[in-house]
Each structure stands twice: as C-alpha cells, then as structure tokens.
Write a protein that holds these residues in place. Structure first.
Motif, mmCIF file in Angstrom:
data_model
loop_
_atom_site.group_PDB
_atom_site.id
_atom_site.type_symbol
_atom_site.label_atom_id
_atom_site.label_comp_id
_atom_site.label_asym_id
_atom_site.label_seq_id
_atom_site.Cartn_x
_atom_site.Cartn_y
_atom_site.Cartn_z
ATOM 1 N N ASP A 209 -2.157 -6.993 11.964
ATOM 2 C CA ASP A 209 -3.376 -6.852 11.169
ATOM 3 C C ASP A 209 -3.062 -6.283 9.792
ATOM 4 N N ASP B 62 -2.583 -8.331 4.835
ATOM 5 C CA ASP B 62 -3.108 -8.154 3.477
ATOM 6 C C ASP B 62 -2.300 -7.162 2.653
ATOM 7 N N VAL B 63 -1.504 -6.307 3.294
ATOM 8 C CA VAL B 63 -0.764 -5.292 2.538
ATOM 9 C C VAL B 63 0.744 -5.516 2.585
ATOM 10 N N ASP C 133 0.826 -1.209 0.000
ATOM 11 C CA ASP C 133 0.000 0.000 0.000
ATOM 12 C C ASP C 133 0.862 1.262 0.000
ATOM 13 N N THR D 133 1.913 -12.854 8.157
ATOM 14 C CA THR D 133 0.501 -13.094 7.879
ATOM 15 C C THR D 133 -0.228 -13.680 9.085
#
Length: 467
Positions: free
Chosen positions: A327, A330-331, A198, A321
């Motif tokens: 948390d 995902d990025v 991101d 992961t």
C-alpha cells in the motif's frame, strides 16, 4: 485441404449474395424474396460458424495461436523465477490447450537452472530441454560452446508476422555472436535506485548520484535505527550476487574482467577499488545482517515499509506499485543507479533475458520458435510490462513508473558482459572467492588473486589461454 474448404465456403456465400441481389431488384416476388433472404441468412450463418471452427482449429486455442502438431509433442522449458519470467512461463503454458501439444515449464533459482543447463548440454547428447532461459552471459558461454542453435532463419521467416523489428537492435545484439542470433529478447533489465520519497522528504535528503552520497544517506538514516531493517542494500547474499555487484563497480572504475588475450584483468587496481567500494557501502548501510539479505528480502521489505532505499532490479521494481503487494506505491520512487565518482558511468549493467533453443533439441525448431513467440508477441508483452521491463518499444506505455530510471541507467551505465566465452569461467571463480572477503577469510587482494589463479588454470585447460 484447408484451401479447398475455404474456397467452397466463399463460393457458397457468393451464390447466396447473388440471389439476394436478384430478389431485391424487381417489384414482384417480394414474399419469395423474403424467404430466400431468410434462407440465405441461415446458410451464411452456418458458413460463418464452420469458418470460425476451422479458424479456431488452424489458430490453436485462446492465448496460443499455433496449429496443432501432427503427432504428440512435449516441449520442455527451463529457466529461473522472478515476476516477469513467471508471467512468460504462464504464457508458454497456454499452448497446452493445443491438440497433441504439451508444454512443461520448470523455473528454479537462477544458479540452479543454469547448472542444470550446463550439466545437460555439456554431455553432448540430445537436449532434454527445448527452450532455455538465458541472460547475457549465457549467450557468450552457452552459444560460445556450440550448445545453442542459431535462429537467423527463423527470425527472418517470422520477422514481419511477429513484428520483430519492434524489439530494438541493441537487444538483438545482446544475443548475437559473429552475426549469428542465438536468442529472442524477452526481458530488459538493470539495477537502479528505489527509495521512499516520503522518508527522504522528511529527513531533507537528496537523491544520491554517487555511492559516496549513498553512504551519506545511510549515515543520516542511521545503521542502528530500529525503525528500519537497514538504511540501504545491495545484494551480497550469494556468490553470483557478489560477482554482479563487482562487475558493475569494476566497469564504473574503468576496469574489465579480461584483457584482449583472455588473461585476467579484474585483480588490478580497478578491481581492488571496486571491492573496497562494495565493502564501504555494506559496512555503512547494511551491517553484518545485510550480507544475507536476499533479493526477495529486499523486495518484501520495501513493500512492507521496513526498507527506505535499495539498489534493485527493474524486473522487481514493477511490483512496487502492485496494490496486492503493497500500500506504499504512492511514496515509492525511482532513480538511476549511482555512480562511483561524479564523472564515471552509472554502476548499473545492461541485461537482457532471452529464450534460446539448444542445438541438440529433438523437436521441430520451427514449432519451438513459434511457441516462444506466443510469449514474446506484442499482446503477451503488454501484460508482461505490468510486472517487469519488456523488450518491445510498442508496449512501453504499459510499463510502470520505474521505466525512466531504468532506461536512464541503461543509457548512462556500464553496458553488458563481453561475448568472450571465457567470461563464464571468470564469473564462476569470482562467485567462489569474493564472498570470502565478506566472511573475513581473505583480504580483497587475496580473493581477487585466488580467483585469477583459478581462472587461469581452468581457461588454459579449456584452450582460452595459451598453455
């Protein structure tokens, strides 16, 4: 004794089934047949229970499928701690439930564990350890010194039972000197790039292929950017860490530690280029605080979201992961290790970790080997793949999203240390002098030459170089 009991149980079961068959073949005696059938079912159930008890006795306990030794036996393991080796230690400890067997595991910091092994095994007496955790360099040093037991006979004996062919030949080669296998490969490892997808997308950054491009990424993020601890890290927090980073850069520049006659080669042009690149990356991406930023610091910073990119071990990438740790799974993304030039190998070394048996261990090597296999079998490695890079091909599907980047690094990287036993001296001397560059106490050339001089003195004394 075991075979006699099993034969008796099978004979009893056969007789029971015979009477069931006879009772059901005619029209008469259906009531008796029902009674007989009920009786036979009870006998069969009892027999099954007795067989289950016997099998449990023969196969050990849940998670450890080995028979109990005849006498009280204590197995001591020493190694160092990171997530996957912590997991393997727990697998070894499952054998504590087996009668007459105690398994003790002692996980220290890497340098401390290796020093304990050297101190214990160089004395020439009985080994206090039965299982020793080692990496590639330990094979060259410890097996080269004659401290470790060749395992060929045991590997051959249990090859089929534990499907050892599922561990690639390259991994076995990492534990082999002159045809003698000295370790069971339990971990595959390398260093590769981990980054925040991101953040890169927001800043329009491309994944770096070279360390010059890494520096461009660091300049784009900004060394003084208070949103981050630092833009990127390599590990220079200890002498051994300096040595590993240097080895990777050195090989990527086409150099090596030693010449064929075991004289030092690392203090030449390739060595100077390697250290200069390390300093260039550290200055642009880490600053003074980066020199004390440890592996644990890197891992936690990524998980907390205070580090946008790093070069980290695959053994720790598995934690990126884990929802209990972060948390941001995902990025967080993965890429192969950078190169030093566009056409160089990737500056990522090939590592395996092994379990080895000291030559002077006093317990039964067959028992020790089977305990090792309880941690290295397919079932255990399926669980280990969730926290690190395992060695069995069949469990790759259980691993994390970092695996393609790690495997590409291994395929396109600089390989592993030579098996020359003098490599251990090189590593120790480089670990002693390279950090003095970071502190400003020595120039690059001064530190490399000092390490070379200290190496020559020690290697000559040990007979690796002609006096």
């Amino acid at each position: 004794m075991k075979n006699t009991r099993l034969f008796s149980l099978l004979l009893l079961l056969f007789v029971a089934l015979f009477f069931v068959a006879c009772g059901s073949s005619g029209d008469e005696g259906s009531e008796d047949t029902a009674e007989d059938t009920t009786s036979d079912a009870d006998v069969t159930e009892d027999a099954d229970e007795e067989m289950d008890e016997e099998m449990a006795e023969d196969m050990g306990v849940e998670g450890c499928h080995i028979a109990a030794p005849a006498e009280d036996t204590e197995i001591n393991m020493i190694g160092w701690s990171f997530p996957i080796t912590d997991y393997y230690a727990e697998e070894l400890e499952k054998c504590n439930g087996v009668e007459n067997l105690t398994v003790n595991t002692n996980l220290l910091a890497s340098a401390d564990a290796q020093e304990q092994v050297r101190l214990a095994l160089s004395s020439g007496g009985d080994s206090p350890f039965d299982i020793v955790h080692s990496a590639n360099s330990g094979v060259a040093e410890w097996a080269g010194e004659g401290w470790m037991m060749p395992l060929n006979d045991l590997v051959d004996k249990y090859w089929d039972e534990y499907n050892l062919g599922d561990i690639p030949e390259k991994a076995w080669e990492g534990a082999t000197i002159d045809g003698q296998i000295y370790g069971v490969p339990i971990v595959g490892n390398t260093l590769h790039l981990i980054y925040r997808q991101d953040v890169f997308d927001e800043l329009g950054l491309e994944v770096p292929e070279t360390y010059d491009e890494v520096i461009e990424v660091c300049n784009a993020i900004g060394l003084d950017n208070t949103d981050w601890d630092m833009p990127f890290t390599i590990n220079l927090s200890a002498g051994w860490a300096w040595e590993i980073e240097f080895f990777q850069m050195l090989r990527a520049y086409g150099g090596d530690f030693l010449n064929e006659d075991s004289t030092p080669a690392f203090n030449g042009e390739a060595g100077v280029n390697a250290v200069n690149k390390i300093i260039e990356v550290a200055d642009a991406c880490m600053g003074i605080d980066g020199y004390t930023f440890s592996l644990n610091d890197q891992e936690v910073a990524l998980q907390l979201g205070t580090l946008p990119s790093t070069n980290m071990w695959a053994s720790r990438a598995a934690n990126m992961t884990d929802p209990e740790r972060t948390d941001l799974g995902d990025v967080i993304a993965y890429a192969p290790a950078p190169r030093v030039t566009a056409d160089s190998p990737r500056a990522g070394s090939a590592w395996n970790d092994f379990y080895m048996i000291p030559a002077t261990a006093t317990n039964d090597p067959d028992l020790i080997f089977r305990i090792i296999m309880e941690a290295a079998d397919e079932e255990s490695q399926q669980g280990a793949a969730a926290v690190g890079m395992t060695t069995r091909v069949a469990v790759a599907e259980f691993g994390g999203p970092y695996l393609p980047a790690a495997n590409q690094t291994l395929a396109e990287g600089i390989g592993s240390y030579d098996k020359n036993p003098a490599i251990g001296i090189v590593r120790a001397k480089l670990g002693e002098f390279l950090p003095l560059i970071g502190t400003g106490e020595m120039t690059v050339q001064e530190a490399l030459d000092a390490a070379a001089e200290a190496y020559i003195e020690e290697a000559t004394a040990q007979g690796y170089i002609d006096g």
